[in-house]
Design a protein around this motif. Structure first.
Motif, mmCIF file in Angstrom:
data_model
loop_
_atom_site.group_PDB
_atom_site.id
_atom_site.type_symbol
_atom_site.label_atom_id
_atom_site.label_comp_id
_atom_site.label_asym_id
_atom_site.label_seq_id
_atom_site.Cartn_x
_atom_site.Cartn_y
_atom_site.Cartn_z
ATOM 1 N N LEU A 6 9.960 8.743 -21.341
ATOM 2 C CA LEU A 6 10.218 7.318 -21.162
ATOM 3 C C LEU A 6 11.694 6.983 -21.351
ATOM 4 N N LYS A 7 12.319 7.593 -22.339
ATOM 5 C CA LYS A 7 13.738 7.334 -22.587
ATOM 6 C C LYS A 7 14.573 7.712 -21.354
ATOM 7 N N GLU A 8 14.276 8.857 -20.768
ATOM 8 C CA GLU A 8 14.994 9.286 -19.564
ATOM 9 C C GLU A 8 14.735 8.332 -18.395
ATOM 10 N N LEU A 9 13.504 7.911 -18.262
ATOM 11 C CA LEU A 9 13.139 6.994 -17.189
ATOM 12 C C LEU A 9 13.910 5.680 -17.299
ATOM 13 N N PHE A 10 13.975 5.119 -18.506
ATOM 14 C CA PHE A 10 14.649 3.834 -18.684
ATOM 15 C C PHE A 10 16.170 3.973 -18.701
ATOM 16 N N LYS A 11 16.661 5.114 -19.081
ATOM 17 C CA LYS A 11 18.106 5.379 -18.992
ATOM 18 C C LYS A 11 18.534 5.304 -17.523
ATOM 19 N N ALA A 12 17.717 5.875 -16.655
ATOM 20 C CA ALA A 12 18.003 5.844 -15.212
ATOM 21 C C ALA A 12 17.907 4.422 -14.659
ATOM 22 N N GLN A 13 17.182 3.543 -15.349
ATOM 23 C CA GLN A 13 17.030 2.144 -14.922
ATOM 24 C C GLN A 13 18.187 1.266 -15.397
ATOM 25 N N ASN A 14 19.098 1.829 -16.194
ATOM 26 C CA ASN A 14 20.257 1.084 -16.715
ATOM 27 C C ASN A 14 19.860 -0.170 -17.495
ATOM 28 N N VAL A 15 18.898 -0.006 -18.411
ATOM 29 C CA VAL A 15 18.495 -1.148 -19.227
ATOM 30 C C VAL A 15 19.599 -1.471 -20.231
ATOM 31 N N LYS A 16 19.658 -2.730 -20.635
ATOM 32 C CA LYS A 16 20.662 -3.168 -21.607
ATOM 33 C C LYS A 16 20.357 -2.594 -22.987
ATOM 34 N N GLU A 17 19.081 -2.668 -23.371
ATOM 35 C CA GLU A 17 18.656 -2.212 -24.686
ATOM 36 C C GLU A 17 17.219 -1.718 -24.570
ATOM 37 N N LEU A 18 16.929 -0.607 -25.254
ATOM 38 C CA LEU A 18 15.585 -0.039 -25.253
ATOM 39 C C LEU A 18 15.111 0.107 -26.690
ATOM 40 N N LYS A 19 13.979 -0.519 -26.991
ATOM 41 C CA LYS A 19 13.365 -0.416 -28.319
ATOM 42 C C LYS A 19 11.952 0.115 -28.154
ATOM 43 N N ILE A 20 11.427 0.697 -29.223
ATOM 44 C CA ILE A 20 10.089 1.268 -29.189
ATOM 45 C C ILE A 20 9.261 0.666 -30.308
#
Length: 177
Positions: free
Chosen positions: A112-126
């Protein structure tokens, strides 16, 4: 005690304890993101009940979507995570909170982290309702934890054993006696 397929399970976490933990998660996330409109991403199949209840308690503006990942076969992890259903929206510059039912090995989080990194999200929390610290071997920070539990196999409240038990309002643990 209940039986699912060939296994017996004993009561472990009550519906009230689950509800209290979800309310707490929603308040924590709201305190951090109440000033913006985050996108909550539920990880199917297990998180559908968690996301549903979480949304009832989150009082600010938000969006919700789902992604389907799979890593379990029976009661053991396959160590291989597959993306079965992906995202259909642009998340560039958005704050995203992944809502998990359970985090144990962390293999799904790596994907998931790799997937959202590719999406250029501003911030990712879990955020996760259940967390197994003994099983967790990754370096990804879990930002919001509802209930820490021992490294035992559980079912109920969205979690299953070969697709059975997801509908239970409380959580049961595998009776390994």
């Amino acid at each position: 005690m209940i039986q699912l397929h060939d296994k017996m399970f004993v009561p472990f976490i009550s519906a009230q304890e689950i509800d209290d933990a979800i309310q707490s998660l929603a308040k924590q996330v709201e305190a951090d993101f109440g000033h913006e409109t985050p996108v909550f991403i539920g990880v199917l199949n297990g998180s559908f009940m968690v996301v549903s209840d979480f949304m009832k308690y989150y009082k600010k503006n938000c969006e919700v979507s789902f992604i389907k990942m799979a890593s379990y076969q029976g009661t053991t992890t396959t160590e291989v995570v597959k993306e079965l259903i992906g995202l259909n929206q642009d998340l560039t510059g958005r704050s995203v909170v992944i809502i998990e039912d359970i985090v144990d090995t962390g293999n799904t989080l790596i994907e998931l982290k790799e997937l959202f990194k590719a999406q250029n999200v501003k911030e990712l929390k879990i955020a996760t309702l259940f967390f197994k610290p003994e099983a967790y071997k990754k370096d990804i920070k879990i930002d919001y934890i509802g209930i820490s539990i021992p490294n035992k196999f559980i079912v109920g409240f969205g979690l299953d054993y070969d697709e059975l038990g997801r509908n239970l309002p409380e959580v049961y643990q595998l009776n390994d006696k």
